[in-house]
Write an enzyme that holds these catalytic residues in place. Structure first.
Site, mmCIF file in Angstrom:
data_model
loop_
_atom_site.group_PDB
_atom_site.id
_atom_site.type_symbol
_atom_site.label_atom_id
_atom_site.label_comp_id
_atom_site.label_asym_id
_atom_site.label_seq_id
_atom_site.Cartn_x
_atom_site.Cartn_y
_atom_site.Cartn_z
ATOM 1 N N LYS A 88 -7.850 3.352 2.565
ATOM 2 C CA LYS A 88 -7.075 4.552 2.230
ATOM 3 C C LYS A 88 -7.235 4.954 0.766
ATOM 4 O O LYS A 88 -7.239 6.136 0.442
ATOM 5 C CB LYS A 88 -5.601 4.337 2.580
ATOM 6 C CG LYS A 88 -5.360 4.443 4.087
ATOM 7 C CD LYS A 88 -4.011 3.957 4.503
ATOM 8 C CE LYS A 88 -3.871 2.457 4.410
ATOM 9 N NZ LYS A 88 -4.791 1.707 5.317
ATOM 10 N N ASN B 140 -1.573 -2.560 13.201
ATOM 11 C CA ASN B 140 -3.032 -2.412 13.256
ATOM 12 C C ASN B 140 -3.463 -1.172 14.048
ATOM 13 O O ASN B 140 -4.336 -0.423 13.601
ATOM 14 C CB ASN B 140 -3.668 -3.677 13.870
ATOM 15 C CG ASN B 140 -3.409 -4.904 13.012
ATOM 16 O OD1 ASN B 140 -2.850 -4.788 11.919
ATOM 17 N ND2 ASN B 140 -3.802 -6.077 13.496
ATOM 18 N N THR C 111 -40.408 25.582 -9.182
ATOM 19 C CA THR C 111 -40.670 24.254 -8.605
ATOM 20 C C THR C 111 -41.002 23.387 -9.808
ATOM 21 O O THR C 111 -41.576 23.883 -10.795
ATOM 22 C CB THR C 111 -41.858 24.237 -7.613
ATOM 23 O OG1 THR C 111 -43.041 24.613 -8.320
ATOM 24 C CG2 THR C 111 -41.639 25.183 -6.439
ATOM 25 N N HIS C 112 -40.618 22.133 -9.762
ATOM 26 C CA HIS C 112 -40.806 21.216 -10.906
ATOM 27 C C HIS C 112 -40.176 21.783 -12.182
ATOM 28 O O HIS C 112 -40.632 21.500 -13.283
ATOM 29 C CB HIS C 112 -42.289 20.929 -11.166
ATOM 30 C CG HIS C 112 -43.053 20.532 -9.943
ATOM 31 N ND1 HIS C 112 -43.229 19.220 -9.562
ATOM 32 C CD2 HIS C 112 -43.665 21.281 -8.983
ATOM 33 C CE1 HIS C 112 -43.933 19.181 -8.431
ATOM 34 N NE2 HIS C 112 -44.202 20.421 -8.058
ATOM 35 N N TYR D 129 -8.939 -6.614 12.913
ATOM 36 C CA TYR D 129 -8.275 -6.205 11.676
ATOM 37 C C TYR D 129 -8.280 -7.324 10.633
ATOM 38 O O TYR D 129 -7.990 -8.485 10.945
ATOM 39 C CB TYR D 129 -6.819 -5.775 11.942
ATOM 40 C CG TYR D 129 -6.175 -5.276 10.664
ATOM 41 C CD1 TYR D 129 -6.370 -3.965 10.244
ATOM 42 C CD2 TYR D 129 -5.441 -6.131 9.851
ATOM 43 C CE1 TYR D 129 -5.839 -3.525 9.042
ATOM 44 C CE2 TYR D 129 -4.903 -5.690 8.652
ATOM 45 C CZ TYR D 129 -5.114 -4.382 8.255
ATOM 46 O OH TYR D 129 -4.596 -3.948 7.060
ATOM 47 N N GLN E 56 -7.315 -2.424 4.241
ATOM 48 C CA GLN E 56 -6.314 -1.600 3.562
ATOM 49 C C GLN E 56 -6.930 -0.795 2.405
ATOM 50 O O GLN E 56 -6.397 0.236 2.013
ATOM 51 C CB GLN E 56 -5.173 -2.491 3.047
ATOM 52 C CG GLN E 56 -4.031 -1.724 2.421
ATOM 53 C CD GLN E 56 -2.794 -2.590 2.254
ATOM 54 O OE1 GLN E 56 -2.023 -2.758 3.183
ATOM 55 N NE2 GLN E 56 -2.626 -3.138 1.074
ATOM 56 N N ASN F 72 -18.890 25.704 -22.908
ATOM 57 C CA ASN F 72 -19.510 24.655 -22.099
ATOM 58 C C ASN F 72 -19.214 24.832 -20.601
ATOM 59 O O ASN F 72 -18.095 25.170 -20.229
ATOM 60 C CB ASN F 72 -18.997 23.281 -22.545
ATOM 61 C CG ASN F 72 -19.374 22.983 -23.985
ATOM 62 O OD1 ASN F 72 -20.439 23.384 -24.449
ATOM 63 N ND2 ASN F 72 -18.495 22.302 -24.700
ATOM 64 N N SER G 30 -15.650 23.798 -27.550
ATOM 65 C CA SER G 30 -15.797 22.542 -28.287
ATOM 66 C C SER G 30 -14.721 22.489 -29.362
ATOM 67 O O SER G 30 -14.408 23.508 -29.973
ATOM 68 C CB SER G 30 -17.185 22.487 -28.921
ATOM 69 O OG SER G 30 -17.181 21.605 -30.021
ATOM 70 N N SER H 258 0.832 -1.212 0.000
ATOM 71 C CA SER H 258 0.000 0.000 0.000
ATOM 72 C C SER H 258 0.865 1.260 0.000
ATOM 73 O O SER H 258 0.353 2.374 0.056
ATOM 74 C CB SER H 258 -0.932 -0.002 1.214
ATOM 75 O OG SER H 258 -0.198 -0.206 2.406
HETATM 76 N N1 ARG Z 1 -0.890 -1.489 5.261
HETATM 77 C C1 ARG Z 1 -1.809 -1.986 6.223
HETATM 78 C C2 ARG Z 1 -3.147 -1.277 6.100
HETATM 79 O O1 ARG Z 1 -3.145 -0.261 5.535
HETATM 80 C C3 ARG Z 1 -1.274 -1.780 7.601
HETATM 81 C C4 ARG Z 1 -1.767 -2.736 8.618
HETATM 82 C C5 ARG Z 1 -1.295 -4.098 8.324
HETATM 83 N N2 ARG Z 1 -1.511 -5.010 9.380
HETATM 84 C C6 ARG Z 1 -1.316 -6.324 9.225
HETATM 85 N N3 ARG Z 1 -1.494 -7.040 10.265
HETATM 86 N N4 ARG Z 1 -1.005 -6.840 8.087
HETATM 87 O O2 ARG Z 1 -4.169 -1.720 6.539
#
Ligand code: ARG
Length: 471
Positions: free
Chosen positions: A333, A118, A163-164, A325, A330, A293, A285, A31
């Site tokens: 994010k 976690n 309205t409408h 968890y 993940q 536009n 355009s 990630s």
């Molecule tokens: N990159 C992980 C996330 O965003 C971090 C937590 C990972 N924890 C684990 N036990 N693998 O969720």
């Protein structure tokens, strides 16, 4: 420098593993490409945690000093854009810890005592979101100010209210502007209560069971600016309600702006011609040279759909997860960052486009047609004592009269009006006036001038006393 954990590709969790990770899986699992956005918060959390470990007697002052010093150096690398992400850096937590150990040696490994990624990731996200909400609140305030300032300057412009999507009653353009400022004011209130709920500290919850060392979580929470520590470790590491709630909030803000954008898209068309967008917020355009536009507003409308999709998508990720968890989390994010970035764009473009467009007062005025005064005919009779239900019927008869005689209200001779009701006298001529019509609505919240003025004053007072942290 330690040999363990610092070499390329060595995993934080590698102890029990013999085989290498499949390269496709490695990429799938990582990630870092997006959670590196939290580098600052990750370091902030680690510094506070190192101090908490020292207070708990798990780090000497010297060890704590070298860890916090090392973290400061890592932070500077990120800030200077010289931090080198290595192939084994699965996520921001792994990357920062790896680099810390490279800089300070084995002692760097002590910062993770009793901590898990976690509780770390949940803390980083809350810290990140808190910073972001402060920032986004200022963009929202900026946009509300644009709407309120315009409302103040353009109070005399009248336009049809719909309205409408049918012409209904005359209103002030300012009143329309404020009708889109108020939902945003309430969004700010919502943001404040959301901020309060986000502002609890998961750090010290460990992987799931809690922290086995005498770490003072209340002090740790305070050090990180949280109002308190979370109450239950299982809940703390699995909780992403703050992400859901934030994404709902962002979706709602974008839906509010999408509705305003829809009006602007219509009003800027030749058919309405009420507003002219600035060149800075319109496009042309490639084929039809005459086109201008309203892409700014169309994109606001479209992106509102994307944000609601992010919310629903993440709710689906959460649904049915077993306790605590799970790596599914993940995905949080990806959605949180995309929503954050998109919402900022929406707010900035909305503020720019609304600040720079021109209102075509004459076109707004031309669109006010006398049949929009039909309700006022009824109110005229009501003011002379007739019950509203009867007055409504009589006003309908007057409308019929104008149709039969093919004329407008103001062209109706008094003797014709008198056939409908003898309550019609000379003074009815005052009804055939749009300013007069609008000025009737002086009760709080209406389109009359005094109400518009108090709305402006109330909105300004709210903005000047607004703070995200005051409850
Ligand atoms: N990159 C992980 C996330 O965003 C971090 C937590 C990972 N924890 C684990 N036990 N693998 O969720």
């Amino acid at each position: 420098m330690s040999a363990e954990g610092a070499s390329e590709g060595v995993k934080l969790w590698g102890g029990r593993f013999e085989g290498a990770t499949d390269p496709v899986m490695e990429k799938f699992n990582a990630s870092i490409s997006y959670d590196k956005a939290m580098w600052k918060q990750d370091i902030q959390g680690s510094v506070a945690y190192a101090r908490a470990l020292q207070k708990a007697g798990l780090l000497t002052a010297e060890e704590c000093g070298s860890i916090t010093g090392g973290l400061q150096a890592v932070k500077e690398e990120w800030a200077a854009n010289t931090f080198n992400i290595q192939p084994g850096d699965e996520d921001i937590h792994t990357a920062n810890e790896r680099r810390l150990k490279e800089l300070v040696g084995d002692v760097g490994g002590k910062v993770h005592t009793g901590r898990s990624r976690n509780d770390q990731v949940a803390t980083d996200m809350k810290l990140w979101l808190r910073d972001y909400l402060t920032h986004i609140a200022s963009h929202l305030i900026e946009l509300i100010k644009v709407l309120v300032d315009r409302a103040e300057k353009e109070k005399t412009i009248l336009m049809p209210g719909y309205t409408h999507l049918q012409r209904a009653q005359p209103i002030r353009w300012s009143h329309w502007l404020l009708s889109h400022a108020w939902p945003l004011v309430i969004d700010l209130e919502r943001l404040r209560s959301l901020y309060h709920r986000i502002n609890t500290c998961p750090l010290g919850s460990g992987a799931l069971a809690g922290n086995p060392f005498p770490v003072d979580r209340a002090t740790l929470a305070r050090e990180l600016g949280f109002r308190e520590a979370t109450k239950n470790s299982l809940f703390a590491v699995s909780d992403r309600d703050f992400v859901v709630e934030y994404m709902f909030w962002a979706s709602l803000v974008s839906v509010h702006l999408s509705r305003m954008a829809e009006d602007m898209t219509l009003y800027s068309s030749r058919e309405f011609n009420f507003v002219l967008l600035s060149d800075a917020y319109a496009t042309g355009s490639s084929l039809m040279p005459q086109k201008k536009n309203p892409d700014s507003f169309e994109l606001i409308r479209g992106k509102a759909g994307t944000l609601s999709g992010n919310l629903c998508g993440f709710l689906m990720v959460m649904k049915g997860l077993p306790s605590t968890y799970n790596k599914d989390l993940q995905e949080d994010k990806v959605k949180m960052f995309e929503t954050a970035c998109t919402l900022q764009g929406i707010l900035q473009v909305a503020a720019g486009a609304m600040a720079t467009l021109k209102v075509n007062e004459a076109a707004c005025r031309r669109a006010l047609t006398e049949e929009m005064l039909a309700t006022d005919v009824a109110y005229y009779l009501v003011k002379k004592g007739m019950p509203f239900r009867m007055a409504h019927g009589k006003a309908g008869e007057v409308v019929k009269l104008t149709e039969d005689l093919k004329c407008s209200f103001s062209q109706l001779p008094l003797d014709k009006l008198a056939t409908v009701s003898e309550l019609f006298t000379e003074d009815v001529s005052a009804v055939w006036n749009f300013e007069h019509s609008v000025e009737q609505y002086e009760a709080a919240g209406g389109t009359g001038l005094s109400s518009v003025n108090s709305q402006i004053a109330d909105a300004r007072a709210f903005l000047s006393s607004f703070s995200l942290t005051q409850q």
